[in-house]
Design an enzyme around this catalytic site. Structure first.
Site, mmCIF file in Angstrom:
data_model
loop_
_atom_site.group_PDB
_atom_site.id
_atom_site.type_symbol
_atom_site.label_atom_id
_atom_site.label_comp_id
_atom_site.label_asym_id
_atom_site.label_seq_id
_atom_site.Cartn_x
_atom_site.Cartn_y
_atom_site.Cartn_z
ATOM 1 N N ASN A 12 0.869 -1.185 0.000
ATOM 2 C CA ASN A 12 0.000 0.000 0.000
ATOM 3 C C ASN A 12 0.902 1.230 0.000
ATOM 4 O O ASN A 12 1.511 1.559 1.013
ATOM 5 C CB ASN A 12 -0.887 -0.026 1.256
ATOM 6 C CG ASN A 12 -1.688 1.252 1.416
ATOM 7 O OD1 ASN A 12 -1.863 2.009 0.465
ATOM 8 N ND2 ASN A 12 -2.180 1.500 2.621
ATOM 9 N N LYS A 14 0.100 4.295 -0.254
ATOM 10 C CA LYS A 14 -0.543 5.494 0.322
ATOM 11 C C LYS A 14 -0.334 6.694 -0.610
ATOM 12 O O LYS A 14 -0.344 6.523 -1.824
ATOM 13 C CB LYS A 14 -0.011 5.769 1.727
ATOM 14 C CG LYS A 14 -0.004 4.525 2.613
ATOM 15 C CD LYS A 14 0.182 4.846 4.059
ATOM 16 C CE LYS A 14 0.412 3.576 4.845
ATOM 17 N NZ LYS A 14 0.056 3.696 6.239
ATOM 18 N N HIS A 102 -9.575 1.061 4.762
ATOM 19 C CA HIS A 102 -8.304 1.250 5.480
ATOM 20 C C HIS A 102 -8.553 2.196 6.650
ATOM 21 O O HIS A 102 -9.363 3.133 6.543
ATOM 22 C CB HIS A 102 -7.248 1.827 4.523
ATOM 23 C CG HIS A 102 -5.874 1.802 5.106
ATOM 24 N ND1 HIS A 102 -5.446 2.730 6.037
ATOM 25 C CD2 HIS A 102 -4.839 0.951 4.923
ATOM 26 C CE1 HIS A 102 -4.203 2.451 6.383
ATOM 27 N NE2 HIS A 102 -3.804 1.368 5.738
ATOM 28 N N GLU A 104 -6.978 4.598 7.749
ATOM 29 C CA GLU A 104 -6.769 6.023 7.440
ATOM 30 C C GLU A 104 -8.005 6.603 6.745
ATOM 31 O O GLU A 104 -8.349 7.770 6.935
ATOM 32 C CB GLU A 104 -5.492 6.189 6.591
ATOM 33 C CG GLU A 104 -4.247 5.985 7.449
ATOM 34 C CD GLU A 104 -3.018 5.505 6.711
ATOM 35 O OE1 GLU A 104 -2.982 5.554 5.477
ATOM 36 O OE2 GLU A 104 -2.075 5.045 7.400
ATOM 37 N N GLU A 174 -5.540 -5.117 10.732
ATOM 38 C CA GLU A 174 -4.505 -4.101 10.932
ATOM 39 C C GLU A 174 -4.782 -3.328 12.222
ATOM 40 O O GLU A 174 -5.613 -2.402 12.228
ATOM 41 C CB GLU A 174 -4.513 -3.108 9.768
ATOM 42 C CG GLU A 174 -4.223 -3.719 8.418
ATOM 43 C CD GLU A 174 -3.645 -2.668 7.483
ATOM 44 O OE1 GLU A 174 -2.500 -2.850 7.060
ATOM 45 O OE2 GLU A 174 -4.304 -1.668 7.206
ATOM 46 N N GLY A 180 2.216 2.263 10.684
ATOM 47 C CA GLY A 180 3.126 3.381 10.502
ATOM 48 C C GLY A 180 3.822 3.810 11.779
ATOM 49 O O GLY A 180 4.415 4.885 11.838
ATOM 50 N N SER A 220 3.271 -2.225 10.386
ATOM 51 C CA SER A 220 4.731 -2.218 10.541
ATOM 52 C C SER A 220 5.372 -3.567 10.188
ATOM 53 O O SER A 220 6.290 -4.017 10.885
ATOM 54 C CB SER A 220 5.123 -1.758 11.943
ATOM 55 O OG SER A 220 4.664 -0.423 12.158
HETATM 56 C C1 PEP Z 1 -0.808 0.077 5.914
HETATM 57 O O1 PEP Z 1 -0.679 1.094 5.256
HETATM 58 O O2 PEP Z 1 -1.825 -0.616 5.787
HETATM 59 C C2 PEP Z 1 0.239 -0.290 6.860
HETATM 60 C C3 PEP Z 1 0.123 -1.416 7.518
HETATM 61 O O3 PEP Z 1 1.295 0.559 6.976
HETATM 62 P P1 PEP Z 1 2.711 0.244 7.707
HETATM 63 O O4 PEP Z 1 3.216 -1.042 7.115
HETATM 64 O O5 PEP Z 1 3.583 1.413 7.343
HETATM 65 O O6 PEP Z 1 2.451 0.110 9.145
#
Ligand code: PEP
Length: 259
Positions: A12, A14, A102, A104, A174, A180, A220
């Site tokens: 992803n 972003k 997601h 976000e 998640e 992040g 992460s």
């Molecule tokens: C994500 O964007 O879904 C995500 C898990 O980001 P990160 O790997 O940076 O934590």
């Protein structure tokens, strides 16, 4: 029951990487990944909308077996929705997977479970596959509400979706506190929640569906922790944010089985 779920590793991006950078990273990745990697797992990339056409062209002209994904879409076919992109527009670009819900999008842009359910259905209508994201905040986890939050997101997200479609889709667990932040869930905690996600799917759509659906962990994921996470029996892949922006790191995650 034994299963044959092929892992799905999804990047992803972003709101990072313009279309020039996107072409560059796809080309670099294509040198780093080989047939055995694509045999071992499916790999999808989810660029920003402005990059999708460029990435599609590179994947198709160089016959790179990476799967094209998107990060989001609207649920309507067309209309006065300034700034939005319809599922039909993505389908025309050969997009196969669309990330839906997601955290976000939920937290920053106010997407509700109802929007997300409508998107899941709209994505299916256009012969693409949704990656439905679910997960709890740190407060919800500390208060012991992680499971009830996730169960609600799954029940609402899948409302009115037929069993066969549910079986073909992907749920990404998640935990919001791990996205992040560099704070990854332990493999044990991630397994426990992914197994719980599977139980929720079983309650809604039965054991065969639950056994077939792919469940990713996201939060992460890095080359150093990917193998331990992906070794867990109910983790069928990873949704990777930050580490997917560097070809080297993403390729090492895709090759987790070699570490
Ligand atoms: C994500 O964007 O879904 C995500 C898990 O980001 P990160 O790997 O940076 O934590």
């Amino acid at each position: 029951m034994t299963t044959n779920r092929k892992p799905l590793i999804s990047g992803n991006w972003k709101m990072y990487l313009n279309h020039f950078e996107a072409i560059q990273i796809i080309q670099t990745l294509s040198y780093q990944l080989d047939a055995s990697d694509y045999e071992a797992c499916d790999v999808s990339v989810h660029p920003p909308f402005t990059d999708i056409r460029s990435v599609q062209t590179v994947l198709e002209s160089d016959r790179i077996p990476m799967i094209l994904g998107a990060q989001h879409c609207h649920f309507e076919e067309k209309g006065a929705f300034t700034g939005e992109v319809s599922p039909g527009m993505l389908e025309k670009l050969n997009v196969k997977y669309v990330i839906v819900g997601h955290s976000e999008r939920r937290e920053i842009f106010g997407e509700t479970d109802e929007h997300i359910n409508a998107k899941v259905k709209a994505v299916f209508k256009h012969t693409m596959t949704p990656i439905l994201c679910v997960g709890e905040t740190i407060e919800e986890r500390e208060e012991g509400n992680a499971q009830s939050k996730v169960r609600g997101q799954i029940q609402n997200g899948l409302k009115g979706v037929g069993k066969e479609r549910v079986a073909s889709m992907v749920v990404a667990y998640e935990p919001i506190w791990a996205i992040g932040t560099g704070m990854t869930a332990t493999p044990g905690d991630a397994q426990e929640m992914c197994s719980f996600v599977r139980d929720c799917v079983k309650e809604i759509a039965g054991g065969t569906t639950a056994d077939t659906i792919r469940i990713q962990y996201g939060g992460s994921v890095k080359p150093i922790n990917a193998a331990e996470l992906l070794k867990q029996p109910d983790i069928d892949g990873a949704l990777v944010g930050g580490a997917s922006l560097e070809a080297d790191k993403f390729a090492r995650i895709v090759k987790y089985r070699l570490h």
